[in-house]
Design a protein around this motif. Structure first.
Motif, PDB file in Angstrom:
ATOM      1  N   HIS A  16       0.810  -1.152   0.025  1.00 27.21           N
ATOM      2  CA  HIS A  16      -0.021   0.028  -0.096  1.00 27.21           C
ATOM      3  C   HIS A  16       0.787   1.280  -0.016  1.00 27.21           C
ATOM      4  O   HIS A  16       1.985   1.285   0.330  1.00 27.21           O
ATOM      5  N   SER A  17       0.286   2.342  -0.335  1.00 31.16           N
ATOM      6  CA  SER A  17       0.806   3.595  -0.285  1.00 31.16           C
ATOM      7  C   SER A  17      -0.209   4.584  -0.014  1.00 31.16           C
ATOM      8  O   SER A  17      -1.074   4.807  -0.412  1.00 31.16           O
ATOM      9  N   LEU A  63      14.451   0.040   2.589  1.00 29.60           N
ATOM     10  CA  LEU A  63      14.978   0.549   1.040  1.00 29.60           C
ATOM     11  C   LEU A  63      14.729   1.960   0.825  1.00 29.60           C
ATOM     12  O   LEU A  63      15.381   2.666   0.065  1.00 29.60           O
ATOM     13  N   GLU A  64      13.418   2.234   0.836  1.00 25.11           N
ATOM     14  CA  GLU A  64      12.716   3.681   0.308  1.00 25.11           C
ATOM     15  C   GLU A  64      13.412   4.653   1.609  1.00 25.11           C
ATOM     16  O   GLU A  64      13.595   5.784   1.073  1.00 25.11           O
ATOM     17  N   ARG A  80       5.539   5.760  -4.987  1.00 24.65           N
ATOM     18  CA  ARG A  80       5.872   4.859  -3.973  1.00 24.65           C
ATOM     19  C   ARG A  80       5.328   3.613  -4.028  1.00 24.65           C
ATOM     20  O   ARG A  80       6.164   2.531  -3.609  1.00 24.65           O
ATOM     21  N   LEU A  81       4.175   3.732  -4.559  1.00 22.35           N
ATOM     22  CA  LEU A  81       3.618   2.291  -4.705  1.00 22.35           C
ATOM     23  C   LEU A  81       4.215   1.088  -5.434  1.00 22.35           C
ATOM     24  O   LEU A  81       4.626   0.233  -5.116  1.00 22.35           O
ATOM     25  N   ILE A  82       4.724   1.914  -6.765  1.00 17.93           N
ATOM     26  CA  ILE A  82       5.515   1.093  -7.490  1.00 17.93           C
ATOM     27  C   ILE A  82       6.810   0.631  -7.006  1.00 17.93           C
ATOM     28  O   ILE A  82       7.195  -0.802  -7.159  1.00 17.93           O
TER      29      ILE A  82
END
Length: 92
Positions: A16-17, A63-64, A80-82
């Motif tokens: 989710h984002s 990671l993000e 962000r979702l991708i």
């Protein structure tokens, strides 16, 4: 009160984002909206309601999080979702 339809199956989301405008209002782990959320100690962007939720999301967020700090930018929710979908594949 009568509800239309019947729920046959419920399933947790794969990823989710949260939209940028709502990041400070929802826990990134459980998506609950509670008054006292705290931010990730590294990037200060993602919010959590408990240590359990933070631990639950760390596999993807680590990671993000590094990228947010490195580039000093925060992408919009669809991007962000991708990135999270890709991260889930890397983390498996």
């Amino acid at each position: 009160m009568t509800l239309a339809g019947v729920v046959y199956m419920k399933e947790a989301s794969y990823v989710h984002s949260i939209s940028n405008s709502k990041l400070s209002k929802y826990c990134d782990g459980c998506l609950k909206s509670i008054p006292n959320l705290w931010s990730c100690s590294s990037c200060k962007i993602m919010m959590y309601c408990s240590r359990d939720c933070q631990r639950l999301m760390w596999r993807v967020h680590k990671l993000e999080c590094k990228q947010y700090i490195k580039y000093g930018r925060f992408p919009i929710a669809p991007v962000r979702l991708i990135l999270r979908i890709i991260s889930m594949q890397v983390c498996l």
